[in-house]
Design a protein around this motif. Sequence first.
Motif, short mmCIF file in Angstrom:
data_model
loop_
_atom_site.label_atom_id
_atom_site.label_comp_id
_atom_site.label_asym_id
_atom_site.label_seq_id
_atom_site.Cartn_x
_atom_site.Cartn_y
_atom_site.Cartn_z
N GLY A 70 50.36 36.08 35.02
CA GLY A 70 49.24 35.15 35.09
C GLY A 70 47.97 35.82 34.58
O GLY A 70 48.01 36.74 33.76
N ALA A 71 46.83 35.36 35.08
CA ALA A 71 45.55 35.93 34.66
C ALA A 71 45.43 37.37 35.17
O ALA A 71 45.76 37.66 36.32
N LEU A 72 44.97 38.26 34.32
CA LEU A 72 44.81 39.66 34.71
C LEU A 72 43.49 39.84 35.47
O LEU A 72 42.48 39.22 35.11
N PRO A 73 43.48 40.67 36.51
CA PRO A 73 42.23 40.91 37.23
C PRO A 73 41.25 41.69 36.37
O PRO A 73 41.65 42.46 35.49
N ILE A 74 39.97 41.47 36.62
CA ILE A 74 38.91 42.18 35.91
C ILE A 74 38.14 43.02 36.92
O ILE A 74 37.68 42.50 37.95
N TYR A 75 38.00 44.31 36.65
CA TYR A 75 37.30 45.21 37.56
C TYR A 75 36.08 45.81 36.86
O TYR A 75 35.91 45.70 35.65
N GLY A 76 35.24 46.46 37.65
CA GLY A 76 34.08 47.14 37.08
C GLY A 76 32.86 46.25 37.00
O GLY A 76 32.81 45.13 37.52
N HIS A 77 31.84 46.75 36.30
CA HIS A 77 30.57 46.02 36.16
C HIS A 77 30.82 44.71 35.44
O HIS A 77 31.56 44.63 34.47
N ASN A 78 30.16 43.65 35.93
CA ASN A 78 30.41 42.32 35.39
C ASN A 78 29.10 41.60 35.11
O ASN A 78 28.17 41.63 35.92
N GLN A 79 29.03 40.95 33.95
CA GLN A 79 27.85 40.16 33.60
C GLN A 79 27.89 38.81 34.34
O GLN A 79 28.97 38.25 34.55
N PRO A 80 26.74 38.28 34.76
CA PRO A 80 26.72 37.01 35.49
C PRO A 80 27.16 35.84 34.61
O PRO A 80 26.91 35.83 33.39
#
Length: 245
Positions: free
Chosen positions: A223-233
Amino acid sequence: MINVTVWNEYLHEREPGRVAEVYPNGIHQAIAEGIQADDLRIRTATMDQLEHGLTEEVLKETDVLLWWGHMGHDQVSDEIVNRVHERVLKGMGLIVLHSGHFSKIFKKLMGTSCDLRWREVGEKERLWVVDPAHPIVEGIGPYFELPHEEMYGEHFDIPAPDELVLVSWFEGGEVFRSGCTYHRGQGKVFYFRPGHETYPTYYDENVLRVIANAVRWAAPRHGALPIYGHNQPLEDIRTPNPLEA
């Protein structure tokens, strides 16, 4: 097609005696042959192979790893344990069998001692299905029995399972959580108790059915892969920043 690797330390079977008689080609081969199916591509690996047979390439091509170990837990390289651990967190399924409860990889994933009580006198084991709707016990009746097995008894020092699928009762009176599921990162883990090396447990049709069902349950669902780390709004942030006041 699900790519399966059946890993076995393959030590008991090389010594003269009962285990070699029961599993002349190794426990890994008995399991591999017993769960053969059109939707499973199965390979085996043993501890004496290069990098214990679990090279980066092999693990990259493995959807579900089965693990049987006993007398060689301490001989398993920490580097390989960390490699398997990382693959589980990234989505590879892991099925830990019988005395694999004391393996480095299972203890690392559980974060506990994974200790228990045991007795080997060849008593009857009755495995009760306590979650009959679970896919791991599809095709299994309310219970099944093994005429001779090693006893494992509570307390089993593991975290509370995400799902408890099977509970064992032994002729001597003990009970044991014998089919436990966990999620670790993106991967699924199943611990399945039966499988002492001196008994023909891995020829039993119910045991093999549970293992095959568990392989299909543990296989990655992409499915959708998780995203980690700093994230833009995603939206404009209009709340005043008190650090800039």
